[in-house]
Design an enzyme around this catalytic site. Structure first.
Site, PDB file in Angstrom:
ATOM      1  CB  CYS A   1      -0.943  -0.002   1.197  1.00 34.49           C
ATOM      2  SG  CYS A   1      -1.959  -1.496   1.309  1.00 34.49           S
TER       3      CYS A   1
ATOM      4  CG  HIS B   1      -3.162   3.009   2.245  1.00 36.14           C
ATOM      5  ND1 HIS B   1      -3.821   2.627   1.100  1.00 36.14           N
ATOM      6  CD2 HIS B   1      -3.180   1.929   3.085  1.00 36.14           C
ATOM      7  CE1 HIS B   1      -4.220   1.366   1.228  1.00 36.14           C
ATOM      8  NE2 HIS B   1      -3.851   0.931   2.412  1.00 36.14           N
TER       9      HIS B   1
ATOM     10  CG  ASN C   1      -6.712  -1.260   1.560  1.00 34.32           C
ATOM     11  OD1 ASN C   1      -6.018  -0.880   0.622  1.00 34.32           O
ATOM     12  ND2 ASN C   1      -6.193  -1.707   2.697  1.00 34.32           N
TER      13      ASN C   1
END
Length: 316
Positions: free
Chosen positions: A114, A239, A269
């Site tokens: 990520c 993020h 996500n």
């Protein structure tokens, strides 16, 4: 070294919207359980006609158009991903061919989960300084739906598919600071090549603790290096893993919540794609534009963290 600025952004949304109610028909969960713990209400999965490569291509093509440059002027291509269909060729090489980019430029994938898009920004800066080219294409792209264990309600509700891309430009002077690192860990894993399709595994509590450590660490380090304060920055793009993580960090830093954009309610996500997708949306909404100072912050498997502070530039 010369600095870089972002002059163009693009994104691609996977075509299938999957709501929390949709998931409740597959696994034992419900909208309230998911949304109160994560802020996620929907995520997008690729349709039968889509995959990570189509998303990456579309996001890149949009970024090139937004920047107003010719494809022939792109001097490097970095793709951040953990979900390419092949170990080799890299996703970057596939996208290079599909876009029709030059063959005499460096093209490679970056795997920092990520944090990957921000790692890729730093890699692009180094490559452009090394090869004397002016523009680079940086992509964050994931098709995480194919890595989900739909019997594990702690992970299958979190992730989605998407892509974001940016055109970066080498510039004299300007604003650029970076802060990257890793501590090494197996809290988030996806097994390597083998006869059985890999699945995402995650230790949720440990990841939460790490994330709430990593975000303030990156933010404070970048402010210390740049001698700027949060009042000087237009947006901090973290993020998009979990709303509670970002809210916890905002309270911890006693920061202005309006500086921290959130869109995980729509996309879940999307790992390496989440930061560039959020940045692209901010630009489309007019919340950032040429001249804006933007901080990008990532954290993820590895365990990795990364932050850059830079300026958005003009169309060339």
């Amino acid at each position: 070294m010369k600095n870089i600025e972002i002059i163009g952004c693009g994104m691609a949304k996977a075509g299938k919207v999957v709501s929390n109610d949709d998931l409740s028909k597959i696994v034992e969960t419900n909208d309230e359980w998911i949304s109160t713990r994560t802020g996620i209400r929907n995520r997008r999965f690729c349709t039968e006609d889509e995959d990570a490569y189509t998303l990456a291509f579309d996001a890149a093509d949009n970024a090139i158009e937004d920047a107003g440059i010719d494809k022939a002027d792109i001097g490097c291509l970095i793709c951040a991903t953990i979900s390419g269909e092949y170990i080799t060729p890299s996703m970057a090489c596939v996208i290079q061919k599909r876009l029709g980019l030059r063959e005499d430029i460096p093209v490679l994938d970056v795997n920092a989960a990520c944090s990957g898009f921000i790692y890729a920004i730093e890699v692009a800066r180094g490559l452009l300084n090394g090869n004397g080219e002016k523009y680079g294409l940086v992509i964050g792209c994931e098709q995480l739906s194919k890595l989900l264990d739909m019997t594990d309600r702690s992970t299958c509700v979190l992730f989605g598919d998407g892509a974001g891309a940016a055109i970066v430009k080498l510039t004299e002077g300007g604003l650029y600071e970076s802060f990257l690192g890793a501590r090494g860990g197996y809290e988030i894993t996806v097994e390597g090549a083998g006869p059985v399709r890999s699945k995402i595994s995650m230790e949720g509590q440990e990841v939460f603790k790490f994330a709430t450590f990593a975000i303030p660490k990156c933010v404070n380090a970048l402010f210390e290096k740049s001698k700027l304060t949060i009042e000087d920055v237009d947006q901090i793009v973290c993020h998009q893993a979990n709303e509670r993580i970002i809210d916890h960090c905002v309270r911890k830093m006693k920061a202005d919540p309006s500086k921290f954009y959130k869109n995980m309610d729509k996309y879940g996500n999307t790992s390496a794609a989440s930061v560039p997708m959020a940045l692209c949306e901010l630009k489309q909404m007019g919340k950032v534009q040429a001249g804006s100072k933007v901080m990008l912050v990532g954290f993820g498997g590895g365990l990795t963290w990364a932050g850059v502070l830079l300026r958005l530039g003009d169309r060339s």
